[in-house]
Design an enzyme around this catalytic site. Structure first.
Site, PDB file in Angstrom:
ATOM      1  N   ILE A   1       0.830  -1.194   0.000  1.00 58.81           N
ATOM      2  CA  ILE A   1       0.000   0.000   0.000  1.00 58.81           C
ATOM      3  C   ILE A   1       0.870   1.253   0.000  1.00 58.81           C
ATOM      4  O   ILE A   1       2.020   1.238   0.434  1.00 58.81           O
ATOM      5  CB  ILE A   1      -0.958  -0.002   1.208  1.00 58.81           C
ATOM      6  CG1 ILE A   1      -0.175   0.034   2.524  1.00 58.81           C
ATOM      7  CG2 ILE A   1      -1.861  -1.216   1.166  1.00 58.81           C
ATOM      8  CD1 ILE A   1      -1.064   0.132   3.746  1.00 58.81           C
ATOM      9  N   CYS A   2       0.290   2.324  -0.508  1.00 58.76           N
ATOM     10  CA  CYS A   2       1.017   3.585  -0.663  1.00 58.76           C
ATOM     11  C   CYS A   2       0.599   4.548   0.433  1.00 58.76           C
ATOM     12  O   CYS A   2      -0.534   5.030   0.460  1.00 58.76           O
ATOM     13  CB  CYS A   2       0.733   4.178  -2.043  1.00 58.76           C
ATOM     14  SG  CYS A   2       1.525   5.771  -2.323  1.00 58.76           S
TER      15      CYS A   2
END
Length: 278
Positions: free
Chosen positions: A90-91
């Site tokens: 995830i960012c």
């Protein structure tokens, strides 16, 4: 596990310290390294209260680089939640997608609180983000308690302590919200990839008092000045010695040729006079 690693390594020392600090689970989060890999951790976090994730218990992986804590970890959710994609890095500003925003003072505990704090926020197209409906997220939150991790064998309902309503629980919730707010505020507006938006540049003002011909002449003069090696080095322009040297040489040659011609004429004139006298 300690004998497998270089105990003088900053990353190893830091991770062992954090493992000792996070050994005991809380009612909001828990994380520990795998038995055979100090650089891969499994974590469990409780969904933030008064949100679509209330009642959910979410499991995931944290993969740490050998340069930790100088470089950020990668965070991967394993439980379906409707906010982050399952099985994908995830960012976040605190994850491996943005090493430029990572701070070595942050820790695995900071990452856990950040996940909790960012869950109620909008995904806005960031890598690994989802924007499920509130109904879908509530259904997944209820279903998440039955999730069992095949990697570490953890059952979600047995990992965390029972949720308390005391000051410690409220403090953890507030800390997660504050951390998410600080990170979002510190790094400003973000585009869908999570990176800061570029600041617009202002065009150079135009001199409207000049005629088109004057502006063209000025632009040509600026181009010549900017491409001159002397200007680029911050020195005043120098004379073109090659051009001046060629002109001086031509003058010397012409002078010598003229002197030779005059000398020849004088010589011939003297020879004619000598012959006449004889």
């Amino acid at each position: 596990m300690e004998t497998r690693y270089n105990l003088k390594s900053p990353a190893v020392k830091r991770l062992m310290k954090e493992a000792a600090e996070l050994k005991d689970p809380t009612d909001h989060y828990h994380a520990q390294p795998l038995e055979d890999n100090l650089f891969e951790w499994h974590f469990t976090v409780r969904g933030p209260p008064d949100s679509d994730f209330d009642g959910g218990v979410y499991h995931g992986r944290i993969v740490l680089p050998p340069e930790y804590p100088m470089k950020p970890p990668s965070i991967i959710l394993l439980t379906a939640n409707g906010r982050f994609e399952v099985g994908k890095k995830i960012c976040l500003s605190i994850s491996g997608h943005h090493p430029e925003t990572w701070q070595p003072s942050w820790s695995i505990r900071t990452a856990l609180l950040a996940i909790i704090g960012f869950m109620p926020t909008k995904g806005e197209g960031a890598i690994g983000s989802l924007d499920y409906t509130p109904e879908e997220r509530r259904a997944l939150a209820k279903k998440s308690q039955d999730f069992c991790c095949e990697g570490c064998g953890s059952a979600m309902k047995d990992v965390l302590l029972p949720l308390k309503s005391g000051s410690d629980s409220s403090q953890a919730d507030q800390e997660a919200k504050e951390l998410a707010r600080q990170i979002s505020f510190k790094y400003g507006a973000q585009n869908p990839s999570g990176a800061p938006l570029p600041q617009p540049t202002q065009p150079a003002p135009k001199n409207t008092s000049m005629s088109p011909r004057q502006r063209r002449a000025q632009q040509q003069s600026q181009r010549r000045s900017s491409t001159s090696p002397d200007v680029l080095q911050g020195q005043p322009p120098r004379a073109n010695h090659t051009e001046h040297g060629g002109s001086a040489m031509l003058i010397v040659i012409l002078t010598l040729a003229l002197a030779a011609l005059i000398f020849r004429r004088i010589y011939l004139a003297n020879e004619y006079i000598f012959d006449f006298e004889l």
